[in-house]
Design a protein around this motif. Structure first.
Motif, PDB file in Angstrom:
ATOM      1  N   ILE A   1     -32.382 -10.348 -39.594  1.00 14.54           N
ATOM      2  CA  ILE A   1     -33.022  -9.566 -40.652  1.00 14.54           C
ATOM      3  C   ILE A   1     -33.530 -10.474 -41.774  1.00 14.54           C
ATOM      4  O   ILE A   1     -34.579 -10.225 -42.376  1.00 14.54           O
ATOM      5  N   GLU A   2     -32.788 -11.562 -42.013  1.00 13.63           N
ATOM      6  CA  GLU A   2     -33.220 -12.519 -43.027  1.00 13.63           C
ATOM      7  C   GLU A   2     -34.428 -13.316 -42.547  1.00 13.63           C
ATOM      8  O   GLU A   2     -35.386 -13.530 -43.309  1.00 13.63           O
ATOM      9  N   VAL A   3     -34.385 -13.761 -41.294  1.00 10.33           N
ATOM     10  CA  VAL A   3     -35.511 -14.505 -40.731  1.00 10.33           C
ATOM     11  C   VAL A   3     -36.784 -13.670 -40.805  1.00 10.33           C
ATOM     12  O   VAL A   3     -37.849 -14.150 -41.226  1.00 10.33           O
ATOM     13  N   ASP A   4     -36.682 -12.418 -40.400  1.00  7.16           N
ATOM     14  CA  ASP A   4     -37.848 -11.531 -40.441  1.00  7.16           C
ATOM     15  C   ASP A   4     -38.330 -11.306 -41.865  1.00  7.16           C
ATOM     16  O   ASP A   4     -39.545 -11.262 -42.127  1.00  7.16           O
ATOM     17  N   TYR A   5     -37.381 -11.181 -42.788  1.00 10.02           N
ATOM     18  CA  TYR A   5     -37.743 -10.966 -44.191  1.00 10.02           C
ATOM     19  C   TYR A   5     -38.551 -12.141 -44.722  1.00 10.02           C
ATOM     20  O   TYR A   5     -39.616 -11.967 -45.322  1.00 10.02           O
ATOM     21  N   TRP A   6     -38.041 -13.369 -44.514  1.00  7.70           N
ATOM     22  CA  TRP A   6     -38.738 -14.540 -45.038  1.00  7.70           C
ATOM     23  C   TRP A   6     -40.088 -14.727 -44.357  1.00  7.70           C
ATOM     24  O   TRP A   6     -41.076 -15.083 -45.013  1.00  7.70           O
ATOM     25  N   ALA A   7     -40.137 -14.505 -43.051  1.00 10.10           N
ATOM     26  CA  ALA A   7     -41.405 -14.657 -42.334  1.00 10.10           C
ATOM     27  C   ALA A   7     -42.463 -13.694 -42.871  1.00 10.10           C
ATOM     28  O   ALA A   7     -43.627 -14.058 -43.056  1.00 10.10           O
ATOM     29  N   ASN A   8     -42.053 -12.470 -43.143  1.00  9.05           N
ATOM     30  CA  ASN A   8     -42.995 -11.461 -43.626  1.00  9.05           C
ATOM     31  C   ASN A   8     -43.306 -11.595 -45.112  1.00  9.05           C
ATOM     32  O   ASN A   8     -44.206 -10.929 -45.624  1.00  9.05           O
ATOM     33  N   SER A   9     -42.573 -12.476 -45.816  1.00  9.26           N
ATOM     34  CA  SER A   9     -42.802 -12.629 -47.252  1.00  9.26           C
ATOM     35  C   SER A   9     -43.960 -13.569 -47.572  1.00  9.26           C
ATOM     36  O   SER A   9     -44.383 -13.662 -48.716  1.00  9.26           O
ATOM     37  N   VAL A  10     -44.471 -14.279 -46.545  1.00  5.70           N
ATOM     38  CA  VAL A  10     -45.577 -15.215 -46.774  1.00  5.70           C
ATOM     39  C   VAL A  10     -46.842 -14.689 -46.105  1.00  5.70           C
ATOM     40  O   VAL A  10     -46.772 -13.975 -45.095  1.00  5.70           O
ATOM     41  N   PRO A  11     -48.007 -15.013 -46.650  1.00  5.00           N
ATOM     42  CA  PRO A  11     -49.257 -14.491 -46.101  1.00  5.00           C
ATOM     43  C   PRO A  11     -49.477 -14.793 -44.620  1.00  5.00           C
ATOM     44  O   PRO A  11     -50.035 -13.976 -43.892  1.00  5.00           O
ATOM     45  N   ILE A  12     -48.996 -15.943 -44.160  1.00  6.42           N
ATOM     46  CA  ILE A  12     -49.226 -16.303 -42.758  1.00  6.42           C
ATOM     47  C   ILE A  12     -48.299 -15.530 -41.810  1.00  6.42           C
ATOM     48  O   ILE A  12     -48.508 -15.517 -40.597  1.00  6.42           O
ATOM     49  N   LYS A  13     -47.273 -14.897 -42.355  1.00 11.73           N
ATOM     50  CA  LYS A  13     -46.359 -14.006 -41.621  1.00 11.73           C
ATOM     51  C   LYS A  13     -45.541 -14.707 -40.539  1.00 11.73           C
ATOM     52  O   LYS A  13     -45.209 -14.126 -39.509  1.00 11.73           O
ATOM     53  N   ARG A  14     -45.171 -15.952 -40.784  1.00 13.83           N
ATOM     54  CA  ARG A  14     -44.298 -16.662 -39.860  1.00 13.83           C
ATOM     55  C   ARG A  14     -43.760 -17.918 -40.528  1.00 13.83           C
ATOM     56  O   ARG A  14     -44.266 -18.348 -41.565  1.00 13.83           O
ATOM     57  N   PHE A  15     -42.750 -18.487 -39.901  1.00  9.28           N
ATOM     58  CA  PHE A  15     -42.250 -19.793 -40.319  1.00  9.28           C
ATOM     59  C   PHE A  15     -43.211 -20.876 -39.823  1.00  9.28           C
ATOM     60  O   PHE A  15     -43.904 -20.692 -38.824  1.00  9.28           O
ATOM     61  N   GLY A  16     -43.212 -22.006 -40.511  1.00  6.69           N
ATOM     62  CA  GLY A  16     -43.934 -23.167 -40.007  1.00  6.69           C
ATOM     63  C   GLY A  16     -43.063 -23.922 -39.018  1.00  6.69           C
ATOM     64  O   GLY A  16     -41.859 -23.681 -38.915  1.00  6.69           O
ATOM     65  N   ASP A  17     -43.662 -24.843 -38.273  1.00  3.64           N
ATOM     66  CA  ASP A  17     -42.875 -25.667 -37.368  1.00  3.64           C
ATOM     67  C   ASP A  17     -43.141 -27.140 -37.620  1.00  3.64           C
ATOM     68  O   ASP A  17     -43.970 -27.506 -38.451  1.00  3.64           O
ATOM     69  N   MET A  18     -42.422 -27.990 -36.927  1.00  4.94           N
ATOM     70  CA  MET A  18     -42.491 -29.427 -37.183  1.00  4.94           C
ATOM     71  C   MET A  18     -43.883 -30.012 -36.930  1.00  4.94           C
ATOM     72  O   MET A  18     -44.295 -30.951 -37.599  1.00  4.94           O
ATOM     73  N   ASP A  19     -44.603 -29.456 -35.971  1.00  3.88           N
ATOM     74  CA  ASP A  19     -45.949 -29.953 -35.690  1.00  3.88           C
ATOM     75  C   ASP A  19     -46.886 -29.786 -36.888  1.00  3.88           C
ATOM     76  O   ASP A  19     -47.906 -30.469 -36.977  1.00  3.88           O
TER      77      ASP A  19
ATOM     78  N   GLY B   1     -47.673 -21.909 -45.969  1.00  2.00           N
ATOM     79  CA  GLY B   1     -48.187 -20.680 -45.373  1.00  2.00           C
ATOM     80  C   GLY B   1     -48.716 -19.682 -46.393  1.00  2.00           C
ATOM     81  O   GLY B   1     -48.866 -18.495 -46.104  1.00  2.00           O
ATOM     82  N   GLY B   2     -48.996 -20.167 -47.603  1.00  2.00           N
ATOM     83  CA  GLY B   2     -49.526 -19.313 -48.661  1.00  2.00           C
ATOM     84  C   GLY B   2     -48.463 -18.687 -49.559  1.00  2.00           C
ATOM     85  O   GLY B   2     -48.782 -17.861 -50.416  1.00  2.00           O
ATOM     86  N   ALA B   3     -47.203 -19.092 -49.390  1.00  3.16           N
ATOM     87  CA  ALA B   3     -46.107 -18.441 -50.129  1.00  3.16           C
ATOM     88  C   ALA B   3     -46.261 -18.526 -51.644  1.00  3.16           C
ATOM     89  O   ALA B   3     -45.894 -17.601 -52.361  1.00  3.16           O
ATOM     90  N   CYS B   4     -46.792 -19.640 -52.122  1.00  2.00           N
ATOM     91  CA  CYS B   4     -46.881 -19.832 -53.581  1.00  2.00           C
ATOM     92  C   CYS B   4     -48.130 -19.193 -54.178  1.00  2.00           C
ATOM     93  O   CYS B   4     -48.316 -19.234 -55.402  1.00  2.00           O
ATOM     94  N   ILE B   5     -48.961 -18.620 -53.331  1.00  2.00           N
ATOM     95  CA  ILE B   5     -50.160 -17.944 -53.855  1.00  2.00           C
ATOM     96  C   ILE B   5     -49.774 -16.636 -54.535  1.00  2.00           C
ATOM     97  O   ILE B   5     -50.298 -16.272 -55.573  1.00  2.00           O
ATOM     98  N   CYS B   6     -48.834 -15.886 -53.890  1.00  2.00           N
ATOM     99  CA  CYS B   6     -48.522 -14.557 -54.391  1.00  2.00           C
ATOM    100  C   CYS B   6     -47.129 -14.480 -54.999  1.00  2.00           C
ATOM    101  O   CYS B   6     -46.337 -15.346 -54.878  1.00  2.00           O
TER     102      CYS B   6
END
Length: 272
Positions: free
Chosen positions: A223-241, A267-272
């Motif tokens: 539930i936390e993973v989904d929350y953080w992923a949906n909190s950023v405009p790109i709607k996912r976590f980033g990866d090492m690549d 992923g745009g998190a600091c925009i909003c």
């Protein structure tokens, strides 16, 4: 007329290399550190895998994997970045093994779950000691070696988007205090050291990742993973690549005009 000369564009491919460079990565046994150490090796650098003494066997495994894969020289060094003597010994060990140090990714860092206004002072100090004071000491010792050896270099600090915003802890139950303070300090440490060291040809810059799949997410509920992923405009976590290329850019000649820059990749998190 001014004396500025317009140069022809040189080869991007030729400049995107670390061949012949000697690199250190702290916090390198896993996550961001392991990813960037691997990428440095792919671009031709010899790499020192630096992590806590307690993890030296794991660090040796990472070093061997990288050496076997890319044919570069690697070593594993145990170092607690809160201890100045450890850092001095680590820098000497790398210099003795490789001859010098050209590239540093100062990446060691921690955060804790109980980061709030009433956290124990000891916990606050621990985060500052590792994330900020430790970074300063690693940068200082490596920069002094570069100056002593008479060549420039590149130092890249891992900051965080938490150096730009104040993050909530878990599902906005509280907001971080120590971690954001340490990362805000690290961002300005980068800029302060950059203006002082550029006269020696040493470029100091930082990266500010957002939510990345780097190991810490393993301790979160879905539930936390989904929350953080949906909190950023790109709607996912980033990866090492999505982080290694930026670090390699700053380490290589392609990043030659970056001085005291902080590159935000969130992923745009600091925009909003």
């Amino acid at each position: 007329m001014n004396n500025q000369v317009v140069k022809d564009v040189s080869s991007v491919k030729d400049r995107f290399t670390l061949a012949g460079k000697q690199a250190i990565v702290t916090g390198a046994k896993g996550g961001i550190g392991k990813a960037t150490a691997t990428s440095f090796a792919e671009l031709g650098a010899n790499v020192a895998i630096v992590d806590l003494p307690a993890f030296i066997e794991e660090s040796k495994v990472v070093a061997a994997e990288i050496a076997n894969r890319y044919g570069v020289k690697t070593i594993a060094v145990g170092c607690d970045v809160t201890k100045e003597e450890d850092i001095k010994n680590m820098v000497k060990a790398v210099s003795d093994a490789f001859g010098t140090i050209d590239v540093v990714h100062s990446n060691a860092g921690i955060f804790v779950g109980n980061d709030h206004n009433n956290m124990p002072v000891e916990e606050f100090k621990k985060i500052i000691d590792i994330n900020l004071t430790g970074m300063f000491m690693v940068n200082k010792e490596c920069a002094n070696l570069m100056i002593e050896h008479g060549h420039g270099g590149s130092i890249i600090n891992t900051v965080s988007m938490s150096g730009t915003i104040i993050n909530s802890t878990r599902l906005e139950k509280d907001y971080m205090v120590a971690y954001t303070a340490s990362k805000g300090g690290a961002k300005h440490l980068t800029k302060g050291m950059a203006v002082n060291l550029i006269k020696h040809g040493i470029r100091v810059n930082s990266i500010s990742p957002g939510y990345l799949i780097s190991g810490a997410h393993k301790f979160m509920d879905q539930i936390e993973v989904d929350y953080w992923a949906n909190s950023v405009p790109i709607k996912r976590f980033g990866d090492m690549d999505e982080i290694t290329g930026i670090v390699c850019l700053l380490a290589s000649d392609l990043g030659s005009y970056f001085v005291g820059s902080d590159i935000l990749m969130d992923g745009g998190a600091c925009i909003c």
